[in-house]
Design a protein around this motif. Sequence first.
Motif, PDB file in Angstrom:
ATOM      1  N   GLY A 269       0.811  -1.219   0.000  1.00  0.00           N
ATOM      2  CA  GLY A 269       0.000   0.000   0.000  1.00  0.00           C
ATOM      3  C   GLY A 269       0.840   1.264   0.000  1.00  0.00           C
ATOM      4  N   GLN A 270       2.170   1.090  -0.051  1.00  0.00           N
ATOM      5  CA  GLN A 270       3.081   2.245   0.031  1.00  0.00           C
ATOM      6  C   GLN A 270       3.704   2.463  -1.343  1.00  0.00           C
ATOM      7  OE1 GLN A 270       1.826   1.615   3.567  1.00  0.00           O
ATOM      8  NE2 GLN A 270       3.304   3.293   3.472  1.00  0.00           N
ATOM      9  N   LEU A 271       3.257   3.462  -2.058  1.00  0.00           N
ATOM     10  CA  LEU A 271       3.847   3.711  -3.370  1.00  0.00           C
ATOM     11  C   LEU A 271       5.174   4.430  -3.219  1.00  0.00           C
ATOM     12  CD1 LEU A 271       0.781   4.858  -5.511  1.00  0.00           C
ATOM     13  CD2 LEU A 271       1.952   2.649  -5.560  1.00  0.00           C
ATOM     14  N   CYS A 272       6.130   4.024  -4.056  1.00  0.00           N
ATOM     15  CA  CYS A 272       7.412   4.712  -4.153  1.00  0.00           C
ATOM     16  C   CYS A 272       7.663   4.925  -5.635  1.00  0.00           C
ATOM     17  CB  CYS A 272       8.527   3.854  -3.555  1.00  0.00           C
ATOM     18  SG  CYS A 272      10.180   4.481  -3.946  1.00  0.00           S
ATOM     19  N   ARG A 273       7.982   6.135  -6.020  1.00  0.00           N
ATOM     20  CA  ARG A 273       8.212   6.418  -7.434  1.00  0.00           C
ATOM     21  C   ARG A 273       9.698   6.401  -7.783  1.00  0.00           C
ATOM     22  NH1 ARG A 273       4.761   5.932 -11.526  1.00  0.00           N
ATOM     23  NH2 ARG A 273       5.300   7.860 -12.589  1.00  0.00           N
ATOM     24  N   CYS A 274      10.567   6.343  -6.765  1.00  0.00           N
ATOM     25  CA  CYS A 274      11.999   6.483  -7.040  1.00  0.00           C
ATOM     26  C   CYS A 274      12.733   5.168  -7.208  1.00  0.00           C
ATOM     27  CB  CYS A 274      12.684   7.232  -5.897  1.00  0.00           C
ATOM     28  SG  CYS A 274      12.214   8.960  -5.735  1.00  0.00           S
ATOM     29  N   THR A 275      12.490   4.220  -6.310  1.00  0.00           N
ATOM     30  CA  THR A 275      13.443   3.116  -6.163  1.00  0.00           C
ATOM     31  C   THR A 275      13.129   1.870  -6.971  1.00  0.00           C
ATOM     32  OG1 THR A 275      12.211   2.148  -4.340  1.00  0.00           O
ATOM     33  CG2 THR A 275      13.922   3.762  -3.771  1.00  0.00           C
ATOM     34  N   GLY A 276      11.859   1.655  -7.274  1.00  0.00           N
ATOM     35  CA  GLY A 276      11.513   0.349  -7.834  1.00  0.00           C
ATOM     36  C   GLY A 276      11.443  -0.725  -6.753  1.00  0.00           C
ATOM     37  N   TYR A 277      11.473  -0.310  -5.492  1.00  0.00           N
ATOM     38  CA  TYR A 277      11.212  -1.150  -4.310  1.00  0.00           C
ATOM     39  C   TYR A 277      12.311  -2.145  -3.931  1.00  0.00           C
ATOM     40  CZ  TYR A 277       6.424   0.457  -5.312  1.00  0.00           C
ATOM     41  OH  TYR A 277       5.324   1.219  -5.598  1.00  0.00           O
ATOM     42  N   LEU A 278      13.164  -2.537  -4.887  1.00  0.00           N
ATOM     43  CA  LEU A 278      14.047  -3.670  -4.587  1.00  0.00           C
ATOM     44  C   LEU A 278      15.044  -3.338  -3.479  1.00  0.00           C
ATOM     45  CD1 LEU A 278      14.603  -4.824  -8.277  1.00  0.00           C
ATOM     46  CD2 LEU A 278      12.882  -5.617  -6.646  1.00  0.00           C
ATOM     47  N   GLN A 279      15.620  -2.140  -3.520  1.00  0.00           N
ATOM     48  CA  GLN A 279      16.560  -1.777  -2.455  1.00  0.00           C
ATOM     49  C   GLN A 279      15.832  -1.600  -1.116  1.00  0.00           C
ATOM     50  OE1 GLN A 279      18.420   1.485  -4.703  1.00  0.00           O
ATOM     51  NE2 GLN A 279      20.376   0.426  -4.578  1.00  0.00           N
ATOM     52  N   ILE A 280      14.556  -1.297  -1.183  1.00  0.00           N
ATOM     53  CA  ILE A 280      13.771  -1.216   0.062  1.00  0.00           C
ATOM     54  C   ILE A 280      13.648  -2.611   0.688  1.00  0.00           C
ATOM     55  CG2 ILE A 280      11.474  -0.721   1.014  1.00  0.00           C
ATOM     56  CD1 ILE A 280      11.288   1.598  -1.017  1.00  0.00           C
ATOM     57  N   TYR A 281      13.332  -3.596  -0.147  1.00  0.00           N
ATOM     58  CA  TYR A 281      13.236  -4.965   0.398  1.00  0.00           C
ATOM     59  C   TYR A 281      14.558  -5.373   1.055  1.00  0.00           C
ATOM     60  CZ  TYR A 281       9.313  -5.408  -2.931  1.00  0.00           C
ATOM     61  OH  TYR A 281       8.168  -5.245  -3.649  1.00  0.00           O
ATOM     62  N   GLU A 282      15.650  -5.071   0.349  1.00  0.00           N
ATOM     63  CA  GLU A 282      16.958  -5.470   0.879  1.00  0.00           C
ATOM     64  C   GLU A 282      17.242  -4.778   2.207  1.00  0.00           C
ATOM     65  OE1 GLU A 282      19.544  -4.613  -2.428  1.00  0.00           O
ATOM     66  OE2 GLU A 282      18.419  -5.970  -3.714  1.00  0.00           O
ATOM     67  N   ALA A 283      16.822  -3.527   2.313  1.00  0.00           N
ATOM     68  CA  ALA A 283      17.020  -2.802   3.567  1.00  0.00           C
ATOM     69  C   ALA A 283      16.205  -3.432   4.691  1.00  0.00           C
ATOM     70  CB  ALA A 283      16.627  -1.333   3.393  1.00  0.00           C
ATOM     71  N   VAL A 284      14.959  -3.785   4.393  1.00  0.00           N
ATOM     72  CA  VAL A 284      14.112  -4.390   5.428  1.00  0.00           C
ATOM     73  C   VAL A 284      14.700  -5.734   5.857  1.00  0.00           C
ATOM     74  CG1 VAL A 284      11.793  -5.247   5.981  1.00  0.00           C
ATOM     75  CG2 VAL A 284      12.060  -3.199   4.547  1.00  0.00           C
ATOM     76  N   GLU A 285      15.170  -6.484   4.888  1.00  0.00           N
ATOM     77  CA  GLU A 285      15.755  -7.794   5.217  1.00  0.00           C
ATOM     78  C   GLU A 285      17.022  -7.637   6.067  1.00  0.00           C
ATOM     79  OE1 GLU A 285      14.085  -9.982   1.167  1.00  0.00           O
ATOM     80  OE2 GLU A 285      16.113  -9.157   1.216  1.00  0.00           O
ATOM     81  N   SER A 286      17.819  -6.636   5.729  1.00  0.00           N
ATOM     82  CA  SER A 286      19.037  -6.416   6.506  1.00  0.00           C
ATOM     83  C   SER A 286      18.692  -5.968   7.930  1.00  0.00           C
ATOM     84  CB  SER A 286      19.910  -5.362   5.810  1.00  0.00           C
ATOM     85  OG  SER A 286      21.059  -5.111   6.572  1.00  0.00           O
ATOM     86  N   ALA A 287      17.716  -5.077   8.034  1.00  0.00           N
ATOM     87  CA  ALA A 287      17.295  -4.619   9.368  1.00  0.00           C
ATOM     88  C   ALA A 287      16.731  -5.777  10.179  1.00  0.00           C
ATOM     89  CB  ALA A 287      16.258  -3.508   9.232  1.00  0.00           C
ATOM     90  N   ALA A 288      16.009  -6.660   9.509  1.00  0.00           N
ATOM     91  CA  ALA A 288      15.440  -7.814  10.211  1.00  0.00           C
ATOM     92  C   ALA A 288      16.564  -8.662  10.810  1.00  0.00           C
ATOM     93  CB  ALA A 288      14.590  -8.644   9.248  1.00  0.00           C
ATOM     94  N   ARG A 289      17.644  -8.785  10.064  1.00  0.00           N
ATOM     95  CA  ARG A 289      18.798  -9.529  10.592  1.00  0.00           C
ATOM     96  C   ARG A 289      19.323  -8.856  11.857  1.00  0.00           C
ATOM     97  NH1 ARG A 289      21.962 -12.764   7.245  1.00  0.00           N
ATOM     98  NH2 ARG A 289      23.832 -11.824   8.134  1.00  0.00           N
ATOM     99  N   VAL A 290      19.485  -7.551  11.795  1.00  0.00           N
ATOM    100  CA  VAL A 290      20.002  -6.818  12.956  1.00  0.00           C
ATOM    101  C   VAL A 290      19.060  -6.976  14.147  1.00  0.00           C
ATOM    102  CG1 VAL A 290      20.602  -4.528  13.839  1.00  0.00           C
ATOM    103  CG2 VAL A 290      21.250  -5.188  11.504  1.00  0.00           C
ATOM    104  N   LEU A 291      17.773  -6.885  13.883  1.00  0.00           N
ATOM    105  CA  LEU A 291      16.794  -6.995  14.973  1.00  0.00           C
ATOM    106  C   LEU A 291      16.784  -8.400  15.563  1.00  0.00           C
ATOM    107  CD1 LEU A 291      13.959  -4.860  13.343  1.00  0.00           C
ATOM    108  CD2 LEU A 291      15.193  -4.302  15.461  1.00  0.00           C
ATOM    109  N   ARG A 292      17.208  -9.387  14.762  1.00  0.00           N
ATOM    110  CA  ARG A 292      17.296 -10.758  15.275  1.00  0.00           C
ATOM    111  C   ARG A 292      18.647 -11.025  15.919  1.00  0.00           C
ATOM    112  NH1 ARG A 292      15.117 -12.237   9.963  1.00  0.00           N
ATOM    113  NH2 ARG A 292      17.210 -12.925   9.419  1.00  0.00           N
ATOM    114  N   GLY A 293      19.506  -9.987  15.958  1.00  0.00           N
ATOM    115  CA  GLY A 293      20.810 -10.146  16.580  1.00  0.00           C
ATOM    116  C   GLY A 293      21.893 -10.622  15.640  1.00  0.00           C
ATOM    117  N   GLU A 294      21.616 -10.607  14.353  1.00  0.00           N
ATOM    118  CA  GLU A 294      22.618 -11.008  13.368  1.00  0.00           C
ATOM    119  C   GLU A 294      23.261  -9.757  12.773  1.00  0.00           C
ATOM    120  OE1 GLU A 294      20.493 -13.482  10.541  1.00  0.00           O
ATOM    121  OE2 GLU A 294      19.296 -14.278  12.188  1.00  0.00           O
ATOM    122  N   PRO A 295      24.423  -9.926  12.133  1.00  0.00           N
ATOM    123  CA  PRO A 295      25.051  -8.741  11.515  1.00  0.00           C
ATOM    124  C   PRO A 295      24.243  -8.275  10.305  1.00  0.00           C
ATOM    125  CG  PRO A 295      26.304 -10.730  11.000  1.00  0.00           C
ATOM    126  CD  PRO A 295      25.226 -11.133  11.969  1.00  0.00           C
TER     127      PRO A 295
END
Lengths: 798, 189, 331
Positions: free
Chosen positions: B145-171
């Motif tokens: 439901g969140q439109l983004c006109r700049c990125t094409g979303y893929l780098q956003i997914y990667e950021a969320v996945e990386s943050a999820a790792r950090v939140l789980r205590g992983e690098p």
Amino acid sequence: MTPGDGRTGSAVGRPLRRIDARGKVTGETLFADDLSLPGMLHLKLVRASLPHARILGVETAAARGMEGVRAILTGADFLVPFGILPVSQDEHALCVGKVRFVGDPVAAVVADDELSAEEAAALVEVRYEPLATIASPEEALSTPEPRIHDYGDGGNVHKAVALDFGDVPAALAGADRVFEDLFFYQGNTHLAMEQHATLAYVDPDGLLTIASSTQTPHYLHRAAARVLGLPPARIRVLAPPQGGGFGGKTDPFNHEIVAARAALLTGRPVKIALTREEVFLCHRGRHPVLMRMRTGIDRSGRILGHSVETLLDGGAYGSYGVASTFYTGALETVTYRMDRYRFRGCRTFTNKPPCGPKRGHGTPQPRFGLEVQIDKICEQIGRDPAEWRIENATQPDTLTANWLEIRTTGLVRCLEAVVAASGWRERRGKLGRGRGLGIASSAYMCGAGLPIYFNDMPHSGVQLLLDRGGGVTAFCGSTEVGQGSDNVLALLVAEVLGLLPSDVKVVTGDTSLAPVDLGSYSSRVTLMMGNAAVDAASRARERLAAAAATRLEIPAERVGFGGGKLFDVSDPSRSIVFAQAVQLAEAAGGTVGTTGSYRPPTPKARFKGGGVGPSPAYSYSAAVVEVAVDEATGVVRVVKVWIAHDIGRALNPVAVRGQVEGSVYMGLGEVLMEEQAFCRLPPRLSSALVHRGPSMLDYKSPTSLDMPAVETILVENPEPNGPFGAKEVGQGPLLPIPPAVANAVHDAVGVRVDESPVTPEKVLAALRDPSRRFGPTTFPEVPWPEPVRVAPPWEGKP
Amino acid sequence: MSPAGPVPEHGPRARSRISLIVNTQPRELLVDPWKTLLELLREDLGLTGTKHGCELGECGACAVLLDGDLALSCLVPAVECDGRHVTTVEGLRDGPELHPLQAAFADHGATQCGYCTPGMLVAARWVLDRNPSATREEIAEALSGQLCRCTGYLQIYEAVESAARVLRGEPPSPPRLPAADRSVPDDAR
Amino acid sequence: MMRLPRFRYLAPRTLPELTAVLADVGPDAALLAGGTDLLPSMKRRQETPAALVGLRTVPELRARSGDAIAGLTLGATTRLCELAGDGAVTGAWPALARAASLVGSPPLRNVGTLGGNLCLDTRCTYWNQTHAWRKSIGFCLKKDGDTCWVAPGSTRCWAVSSSDTAPVLCALGAEVTLASRTGERRIPVPDLFADDGIRHLTKARGEVLAAIHLPSPRPDERSVYLKLRRREAIDFPVLGVAARVRLGSGGVVEAARIFLGGVGSRPQEATAAAAFLLGRRLTDEETVTEAARLAAQVAKPLQNTDFALGWRKGAAREYVGRALRELARPR
């Protein structure tokens, strides 16, 4: 500056966090509508409800009597016209005499709060005398009267141009085969997430300040001074970071000038924040273009002659239209060798929101046509379309038929990269029914070679201030629209001085504090501002190196920069910290402030109309797209995109990748679903001519679930004219996507959809039509002017 | 059992007093009933981090967490927020350190113009709050439901996945770089 | 920024208080549940009610009772996001869970309610526009004008039922309770809808949709919902296909109901197709093709949604076929 000069390795090519990222992820970045001042008033525009009409009267008494209303303005307050191009000064901040499209602003209400302004605006009554309405270029051609404007190339033709580079009819007559195709590219809009907003106020020093979401503060500055009758020195334009531009904020806009006048009139800060519908009405987006292309080839497939005719639906005002018209022909020659080239372009006025520049400005439309036509030619002559492109690619250090100077080109490497990555040779034709691969390539400019109004001054200027604490501040009139302009400025200064980008503070988007940069358009920022930044930083580096050399007792050439230090390159342990170097330089020669500027090389094209197309460098892209087509419904699903972009050198690979993938995204939106479309009601019942769906719901911008996987490949081949070899990336990678999708659809199910967007309806119609094609079938008679005849470089002098 | 007194009424002339918790801070305000939570945040509380792109629920730019759920502040009447908890982008971090999602967005190129970013971050927080190991598909669905006109979303997914790792205590994962072709070019100068 | 018009807001605390308020305030009141349909309409000035009656403070409307075996009653303000996460619903009425999970986008489903989605105003290209836009076409039959621009000769409004859950609840044989000051009545969901773009609900002004009742499914029953739209999120359905069948021994259809959404002012029941299926097998491709053809005949799309008219009709046939094939799939 030549590449390699002054490189320290501290910033270029490193995947560092953008300097503006922190403000954006914390929500602290202030966009135009985030600004507010005490006592601020709110502005609402009253917009035309008729598409074409004379204004007989504007009744404002009822609105004036509403609680909270502070001022009401009409066209009488804005008699001086403006427009982005010197040849198209055809807009008024509020309409004078007549309205030209539904949404043209007629009056403005200033009130204590936005809701009160809106309620009062609803009470402004405008009396009209309706005029006949022009809805399409075909109608514009067949209906010279009434004229939408009283200037242009006759009737409702805004601009008609004709350029001949050699005798194309003769080339076609002598060709082994000649192909003729008609294409249509639908209009679409930028849809930046941020809606335009402006806050205008008179600052305590009496300076009129206009803070606005504009990609071109310099041009807004000029237009505001002209319309308001103020010396430019009494106006300061601020361009805060913008929530996306894509070309939609490159014109000076009526609401910006009205807000400024309202602030002068009331003595209070005045804010206007457009609704999404109003942004659709501002438009300036992609022109709908009808195209006829004729291409003659010899037995080997080489293009002997190429002819392009374009018919543009310009909407109600000039905007960048004259340039847009030339752009539908200018870059046609840059990708593949062609011996002769003929271009005809015609832009018409229609009673719709004005079209202008959107990412790729005027070139995605003919690029779609050319790349699809080449696909058809290859099919007909039995050539692999990837191989044909590789074989016919233009070469470095050559001139095109229309005298554009190609310096570096990575086109062949881009093509080879996507062919390899996608498994083109192994997989094409073997994917099974309904699956297909399509290829296309493209080129784009790195900044327009000429400024919008003629002058000999630089296109970009950068000033540096180095302080005793070792701080570096870079001042430039450039504007951060999301593409990373600010970061490029900091990064390049940092690279030269051996610092990190985050060590450099930038002051941008301010016509009072920073030297002029022409703005964020035509993919000019990295190359032009970048060169100015390197120029300024190199001068600072010289002073620091001299001071450090004295202290270290070595020749200045032996001073190295890096890690925040200046050191002896023969013995890096001998060093001084950056701040100390600044202090030494200041002691030796006074305040350490330097300037740098950039002016592009003089174009080779020296003919009327030759001002559009030349650029210091061209970037190249190639893409392979895989689609799955549902033959029962015509629904096209893009499975994957492989894209390679000739970046020259990636200053920041993470940011570059973002620009490439964002371009892919926008190209997919254009080719699959986005349309700036209009609806005309039955003329016997109504004269209405309205935008079909001016909302984020009805205008179909792809969601996260509509975005396929993308594999991005950067081709690095340093460009001598670019800062450290860098070329543009903001616009070029969009260009191959629409034709690659259309070509993939053909590969999947054997039908040609020769117009955008490639919707399920059109695919299904083509599947059911014996011609296996959907697209335009006629091109109207256009009164082309006498052509400007210029021999191609290999046939004579320009 | 029925409550005492007349039906609670707000407006149209008198403003109503509401109290709510915004980013863990209790706030008490007088609001007009026609004011949305978006307007309350941006105009009454000066929390301009929350953006707006359509005000009609079509773009996602104004997303906030309302009692922990992702909601569009442009479609929530402020009077209905009495007694509720609101989290905006300003509430993601506590102190100078960026929230792992914010850091990941900054490092992975997930923010370009930054205008959809506050809503995108809040939506990402919502999905990871509910599912710390969300898959790429679940992330894409949650952000749909969140439109983004700049990125094409893929780098956003990667950021969320990386943050999820950090939140789980992983690098964190490093930002994904595009493949670079620096081979000696056939068309080198 | 688009802003709401001025109104007063009422927050009843019980169902009796709500129905009393509704009776008192009269026709100038609008019910506010999730607000995802009403508030955009108000911002566009399609609706300018003098009063909004909030439902979120009425606990009766959030009540949930029963289960998959006895049948389930859901309060009308049950949020759409709760259905997808409700084990009873996903197990016994998967088509409803699916439909609810396809409405709009996640933040809209987090506040949007089942009752609100059922009562969703009909939609039309000429209607879901701002006041300024509608003024520039001289308004339309649905409000303030006298011409239906979809069918200019028409005396009725052709705005389109665009609810995802409505056709599903129709197909599932669900019922709703309507409450008013004078009492309650319970009606089958199809009876909630009138075939008119303006007065699209049979619910009286003083009535509130209080609860939705899902009948217990028989073990041999299957249901499905397919949604067609341009994008994979946010968009309203241009077509919704809801079907429920009971399969006897050997996969023979013993009962069937098919409803199409997005193709008329109310969910359209494909009775001929359902009747044709009786005694036949969904694994038989000819049966599916013929049923799909029959079902598509009730789809009477007009040019007032996304996608071209002719294509939508063809798509209806295709999607009904796909829905039936999905029901036939062994599980």
